[in-house]
Design an enzyme around this catalytic site. Structure first.
Site, short mmCIF file in Angstrom:
data_model
loop_
_atom_site.label_atom_id
_atom_site.label_comp_id
_atom_site.label_asym_id
_atom_site.label_seq_id
_atom_site.Cartn_x
_atom_site.Cartn_y
_atom_site.Cartn_z
N LYS A 154 -40.47 20.93 16.76
CA LYS A 154 -41.61 21.33 17.44
C LYS A 154 -41.50 20.12 18.74
CE LYS A 154 -44.95 23.69 14.60
NZ LYS A 154 -45.95 23.19 13.39
N ASP A 207 -52.99 26.17 18.09
CA ASP A 207 -52.20 26.83 16.74
C ASP A 207 -53.63 28.23 16.37
OD1 ASP A 207 -50.19 26.44 15.37
OD2 ASP A 207 -51.46 25.65 13.94
N GLN A 217 -50.67 19.81 11.31
CA GLN A 217 -49.40 20.33 10.19
C GLN A 217 -50.16 20.72 9.36
OE1 GLN A 217 -46.48 21.14 11.90
NE2 GLN A 217 -46.37 22.39 9.41
#
Ligand code: NAD
Length: 293
Positions: free
Chosen positions: A54, A121, A98
């Site tokens: 990422k 997200d 995460q």
């Protein structure tokens, strides 16, 4: 019939190129550099790989990447404090924590701390609610990538029968919602579904997001269907080495489907590209400006 293979890598590369173009315009026209902050707790090797990728992709697109590594034993309070700092940082437009988090931390509490506008997200309940009610929120990256590939492949999805296998909050449910928003007739199948072969066999679109290697058998697929395989499963081969397979029995399914995503190289590469896209969207919205085309 031999299916055409939907090349997620090429699709993602194309999308990343477009994003880099948008970032360039935002810098030149508005002095705005979209910034993504990723928080990683602990040393899970798979999560470390995701975070590294990422970071690399964010920088390659010309965006700012902020990385925060926290020890496995960090308290929930400390993690929430970090998220609040990022909420208040004007250089950070997207925040990603995460998952999975260590067991002593309440994942939902952490996700609900992220400002919904920075929740790239799309996991915050406000964003799930906006997706369900047709509002303008942040949409989870993996299902958004799947819908982009489906629309690219099929054009108009209206009226098609779609089956989503799996009902998780991060893939299955938002995927079903996105298909519904495209006017598909949507069935959500899950571990208690009575006759999965029959349900799958009626679908023009099959999206598998289960996490069980090759659960969806190739001969269940309706001839001419489009198959999106979200699953990523590492299995052991006879020679002791390992390989990645999806949730769909690829070789047989490819004989019946019109188009299918491979694993690896299908949905996976799209997820990071969509994360960057969501960060650009969040940055533009934060400034109240239209996103460049
Ligand atoms: P999850 O474990 O949260 O959910 C799995 C779902 O599958 C559940 O809703 C369950 O009801 C359903 N299920 C389990 N057994 C079943 C069965 N026998 N028949 C029908 N349904 C069954 O998983 P998830 O987070 O949604 O992820 C699913 C898969 O997608 C995993 O392999 C994961 O690694 C992969 N994934 C890939 C990406 C990507 O970027 N490509 C992103 C997220 C998840």
């Amino acid at each position: 019939m031999s299916a055409s293979i939907i090349d997620g890598k090429a699709f993602a590369a194309n999308l990343k190129e477009k994003i880099a173009g948008k970032v360039k315009i935002l810098k030149e026209k508005y002095d705005l550099t979209p910034g993504l902050a990723v928080v990683l707790v602990g040393e899970d090797p798979a999560s470390q790989v995701y975070v590294r990728n990422k970071n690399k992709s964010t920088k390659a697109a010309g965006m700012n990447s902020f990385e925060y590594l926290m020890d496995d034993d960090v308290s929930e309070e400390e993690l929430i404090k970090k998220v609040n700092e990022l909420n208040n940082d004007p250089n950070v437009h997207g925040i990603l924590v995460q998952l999975p988090l260590p067991e002593h931390i309440n994942e939902a509490a952490v996700i609900e701390t992220i400002t919904p506008e920075k929740d790239v997200d799309g996991f915050h309940v406000i964003n799930s609610g906006l997706l369900a009610t047709g509002g303008k929120g942040m949409v989870p990256c993996t299902p958004l990538g799947c819908i982009m590939m489906l629309k690219d492949q099929l054009g108009n999805l209206s009226g098609l029968d779609a089956v989503v296998v799996g009902r998780s909050n991060i893939v299955g449910k938002p995927m079903a919602q996105l298909l519904l928003n495209e006017s598909c007739t949507v069935t959500i199948a899950h571990s208690r579904t009575k006759d999965l072969p029959d349900v799958v066999g009626r679908a023009d679109i099959v999206v598998a997001a289960v996490g069980v290697p090759e659960l969806v058998k190739g001969n269940w697929i309706k001839k001419g269907a489009t198959v999106i395989d979200v699953g990523i499963n590492r299995i052991q081969k006879n020679d002791g080495k390992t390989k990645l397979v999806g949730d769909v029995e690829f070789a047989v399914a490819a004989e019946r489907a019109a188009a299918i995503t491979p694993v690896p190289g299908g949905v996976g590469p799209m997820t990071i590209a969509v994360l960057l896209q969501n960060t650009v969207t969040a940055a533009c919205r934060s400034m109240g400006i239209d996103e460049p085309n």
